[in-house]
Each structure stands twice: as C-alpha cells, then as structure tokens.
Design an enzyme around this catalytic site. Sequence first.
Site, PDB file in Angstrom:
ATOM      1  N   HIS A 325       0.804  -1.215   0.000  1.00  0.00           N
ATOM      2  CA  HIS A 325       0.000   0.000   0.000  1.00  0.00           C
ATOM      3  C   HIS A 325       0.842   1.272   0.000  1.00  0.00           C
ATOM      4  O   HIS A 325       0.349   2.331  -0.405  1.00  0.00           O
ATOM      5  CB  HIS A 325      -0.951   0.006   1.201  1.00  0.00           C
ATOM      6  CG  HIS A 325      -2.164  -0.849   0.981  1.00  0.00           C
ATOM      7  ND1 HIS A 325      -2.178  -2.186   1.248  1.00  0.00           N
ATOM      8  CD2 HIS A 325      -3.393  -0.551   0.489  1.00  0.00           C
ATOM      9  CE1 HIS A 325      -3.361  -2.679   0.941  1.00  0.00           C
ATOM     10  NE2 HIS A 325      -4.117  -1.716   0.471  1.00  0.00           N
ATOM     11  N   GLY A 326       2.043   1.217   0.497  1.00  0.00           N
ATOM     12  CA  GLY A 326       2.842   2.433   0.493  1.00  0.00           C
ATOM     13  C   GLY A 326       4.200   2.229   1.133  1.00  0.00           C
ATOM     14  O   GLY A 326       4.382   1.317   1.948  1.00  0.00           O
TER      15      GLY A 326
END
Lengths: 473, 267
Positions: A325-326
């Site tokens: 996700h990041g």
Amino acid sequence: MLFNSLTFVVFFAVVVSAYWMMDSWRGRKNLLLIASYIFYGAWNPPFAALLFSTTALDFYLGRRIAKEQRPGPRNVWLVISVAVNLSMLGFFKYGNFLLENFQWALARGGITYQPPHLDVFLPIGISFYTFHSLSYTLDIYRGVMQPTRSLRDFALAVSFFPQLVAGPIVRAGDFLPQLEAPPKPQTGRFLWGLLLMTLGLFEKVVLADTMLAGSADSVFSYGGPLVALDSWLGVIAFAGQIFFDFAGYSICAIGAALCLGFHLKDNFRFPYAAVGFSDFWRRWHISLSTFLRDYLYIPLGGNRLGAARAMTNLIVVMFIGGLWHGAAWTFVVWGLLHGSYLAIERLLKVFTTEVTWAEGFYVKILIGLGTYALVCIAWVFFRASDFATASRLLHGMFGAHATADAILSTREILQIGIVTLGMFIAQWSLRETSMEAAVARLPRWVVTAAWVFMAGAIILTQGNSNAFIYFQF
Amino acid sequence: MHSSTSNFERPIPAQPWRGIAVLVVIVTLLCAIAWEVRCRTVGYGPTLNDTEDLWAQARRRLKPGSVVIIGDSRAWFDSDLDELERGLGSRPVQLAQPGSCAFPVLEDLANDEAFHGTIVCSIVPRMFFAPGGPLVENARKAVKRFHTQTLAQRASHLLAVPLEEHVAFLKERDLTTEALLKELPIPNRPGALVPPRTPPYFQTVDRERRARMTASCAHPGRLQTRVKMGWARLFTPRHHQITFRGRWLRSVPGRRSKRVFATRTRP
C-alpha cells in the site's frame, strides 16, 4: 484521467460510441487498446512506455515458461519475470524509502551517510498493473492457463482502462477469455453498467469527498490533542471515506467494463458487515486478498503445515500487503496489525470449534462491531502521516489526554453519523446477498428515484474532482 | 488459444432498464433546470471557479517581460487590469489569490530564469510571513499545479470553462453540496474550535482571473452586510488603505521603469 472528471465523461462517451459502432472485433480491441493507452498517457505520456515494456516482457516470458519443459529453466524465466516486475515497483515506489532506512541503519552504527534523494515520479497505478501483468506469468507457471498468442490481447488485458490505475486487480486468466469472442450488445447490461458508474461516482464524489473527507482531514492534520469523541469520529470518517473512495472506484470500473461488454469480479462485498477478520478480508479489496492468498500465502504453506506456521504465514502476507500500500512504516504497522488480528482469530477458532452461541444474530452483530472497531484502530496507522500523529490520535481515542480540543462542528458530526449509520444498515442488510439480487427485487420507481437522486447529487457536487486515494498505491 | 480459467459473468438485475433510463434522464434534467432557475432567482449568475487550473492557465500567459500581480485578496479584488494596461502599456497577468501567502508564487517567479518582468506584490504581513498552513498551501498548490498539470487536467479545465460561463449552479464556492451543507444553521458545541463561517458569494471571475464584485454585493443591502460582518472577525475596515492604493494607481501611468511595488496593509 479521473473517472470524476469532465475529460473522462467525453472520453468514455467517444470510446463507447465508437466501440459499439464498429463491426470488426479486431477493430474494437485495437480501439480499446489505443483508448487505454490514451487514458494512461493523459497523466504522463512517457510512463505509457513503461507500461508497455512491462507488458511486452511478461508476454515474452510467459511464452518461454510455457514452452520450457525442464523445471530449472522454467524457474529461471519465472524468477526473471518476478524480479523485473518487483524491481520496477521497488525502484519507483520504494527507492527513497529504502535509501532513508539504509541511512538510518548506518547512523545507528555511527556512520554518517547522506544518500542522494531520488527525484522520481511514482507512475500512477504501478502497483496495480504490475500485479495484472505478473499474474499472467505466475498462472502460466502454475499451469492454470496457457499463454496467449496475441500481444495485442495481452496488452489490452493489462491496460484495459477501467481497471488500469486503481483496480480491481484483474488477472489475465479472468480477462483474456473474454477477448476470444465479441460481446453482443445488450441494453440491460449497458444501462446497468451506467447505473453502477453513477453509484460508484456517488460513493466517491458525494459520500467520500463531500461528507467525510473534510472531517477526516481535519482530525488527522490537527497538531494538538483531541477529545475522544472527535478522535473516534475522525477515524470513523476515514474508515467510511476510504471504503466509499475505493469501492466507488471499483464499482465505476465494473460499470464501465459492463458498458463495453466485459465482466469484472466484485472487489468489495459489504466489508463493514464482516464478522471477524478472515470474513473482512473475504469482503475488502477481494482482488488483492485473493492475489496474496494464491501467489503468496499458499506457496508459503498456507494452513497445511500446522496452526503455528499458518499464523506466521498470515502475518508475513499481511506485512507484504501493508508494504504494497505504500512505502512507509505506518503502512507496515497497518499490515502487521491485520496479520495479528487474523492470527489471533485463527488461534481463537482452535479453542472455539464447539461453540454454538457465536452463531446467534446478536452475537454476530457484537462481533461485527468489534471487528469494525479494531479495523478502525488499524486505519489510524494507514491514514496517519507518521507515528507521532498516530500515537496522538490513539491517545485521544482512549481519552488519555489531560486537556484536549474539540474541532469538529455539529454539522460534521451529523454527517459522519448519518453516513456511517446508513452504511451499516445497507451493508448488514445486504451481507448475505448481492447488489444485483437486491436491485432485482426493488420496485422500478425505487430504482428510478435512487438513480435520479445519485445523479442529481453528483451534479450538485461537481467540481470536487479529488484523485482517488488508491491512485497513489 | 487462451486457456479459460474463468467463465465469470455478472448477473444483470431484471428491470425495465430502457424506461427507467429515459425517466432518469428527463427527471434529472428537469431537476437541474429547476435548480438553475432557483440559483439565478436568488442572485447568482454564471462565473468561472477560481481553481488551480485557472491559475495555471493564467501563469502560462506570462511572458518574459510581463507585469504580474501577486498577493492576496487585496491585489485580486483591487487591481483593474484595463486601467493598469492603459497606464503600463502592457496587460498585467493576475496571479494573486484570495486567502493566500504570496511568497511561494514570488519564489516560483524568482526561480523562473526566463522571467524578467515586473512583479506587483500585495503584502499583508500576517499572510506574507505565514509560517505554513492553508495560506501557504493555497499558493503552493497552485504553483504545483502549474508545474505538474497533466493533459487530462488541462482538458477537463478547457471543458469546464464554457460550462461554468453559462451555468450558474456550477459556482463551487457557494452552490456545491458541501457549501450548502455548511450554510445549515446548526449550533456548535460550546468551546469547539470550529472556524467561523465565511461570507457567501460576492464576486465573479473571468478567464483572466479578474474578480468583480456582483451588483447585489456592491450596493448596500442584506448580502453586503453579511459579507462585511463575515470578514469583520478577521480583518479591520481598510478605508485608508483603499485611498492609499488609489493614489498609488494614479502614480503608475507616468512611470516607465520596471520596479517591484509592495503595498503594505495593516491587519
């Protein structure tokens, strides 16, 4: 190009009209491929070349894997595919993150190192299309599918514009068969697709951006201590915002694909009505959770090697899911929290196999609310820009600040309350069924009124063209 | 040949879709027309929204020797481009933004090696020297949009401009769902740190980003009183500054040399 932009309205109208006016199936596929690259290139044209290079490489490697009979060389081709795809993702998405952590680790050892800051743009949707493309070589390696002979078809499967930049993660094996024969025009399918697009935009533009985003932003960007009510409401607002934002995009994608005669699977199935965390992940971002299950969890051993190994596998998979996700440790903590939730749930199930009272309706509601509360706590790390913010907010949620501020207006509190309550009622009443089945049972005037209401609200909320949250992943 | 791993097909709910769609289009259009009539009845008219895209479009008009106006709402509302053009011999580019710090724009222009024109900068100390927050962010976002604007964003802006020039209810600042919800008279909790309500619509904006006060606000009446009262908490009346700026504008036509003017206003 954003779904909630005027450019997309014109683009989609032109593409759909031209698509259904064409007789040639090849011509239609060529049109979709060109349209998909324009859709992507309208953001940053050079990155369309990157998209094509990933596609061409996996197309070639897929054929080599299928042709090769010896296990050794097959493994080598697969490793090349995985390594190249993940390296590209790593460079663009995690380059600076890795350098910063390397610098931090050296500093712990007393070595001062100033790494150059890599001034790279993150190609939009790279996490999604890398997985689209990677699923192809992985499925050929697993013997689940045969390679396609057409580079055009594979390029279209990877770049098909409705799902290109923010999912669902459509596997080549699900999409390529749909390119074998042209879909016949169907008014019902087309109009249902338009209704889904309206619903998706309503969720994004009205519910996520207008009703919830402002409150969530205020709470998460506030520098001081907050009272418990505002802290919880800010987190609940974000829980709703991210659901409506991402589920809205997925529904738009499914609707746009239906308008063109293609069928994409559900990416969300009423996740806030989940009873437990394994149920939550069967309902939230389904295309990612099934991807991680099939290509990571099961190859790691899944639950075949005992409860302890299964729990470890769950935590490892969710750790990687968090990182996907990041490039930040806050995402890792979010993933690890979910991994821990899943592991603890698995452990509890070992001791509660004989329990029957847990099947009662009210107990399910109670477990569902507990699941939601813990999911919200995990969202704190997902949304917070750093651990200091997350810590400050968690302290606020549990009333640990001696003095604290209230920053939400009564209007914002009412908006969060009404939208969240409506969301719960809708999700709990639909959790055992599907939207299609529910709509089929509704009187036509209700369908008409709901469609008019959503379209009217979107028109009234125009101009608020914020990017979808998942574009950055 | 593809090996089909999936024969998935989404179910389509059985409904008379054609009839529903026709009804939806008709009713939605009627609702939109009714809303447009209502907005015009209460005094709204078509205007462009002062978005980051409109700012970027104005920034692109900048030539190496241009006169450019930067700053906050004072420079935005009080600069008459026609009058300045008559006096200066070239038409200034309006880059001032209401409720913003001019520094990020000034910095951007200073970093633009091609630019050697004249900058007219309006300075309100508490805004120009703001350490951060929304005042700085407003300007930074606009500068960033200019440097990173995508083809899709430019196309959307080009499509939006003619629509906004003809449809009154597209006024973002006052007539979107969010703005309308903010107008609901709901009392807040005692002690809640909620920002004060800002006054409603009182200007129109054109393609050059010229802001003009609407007639209903320019003349004494309910709207003008509301606007005055709305800003009273943040700013004191500025009659003496308007006089000062008027003197300054009159002195501009006689000048030929390029210089930077800083207008200082008291908070």
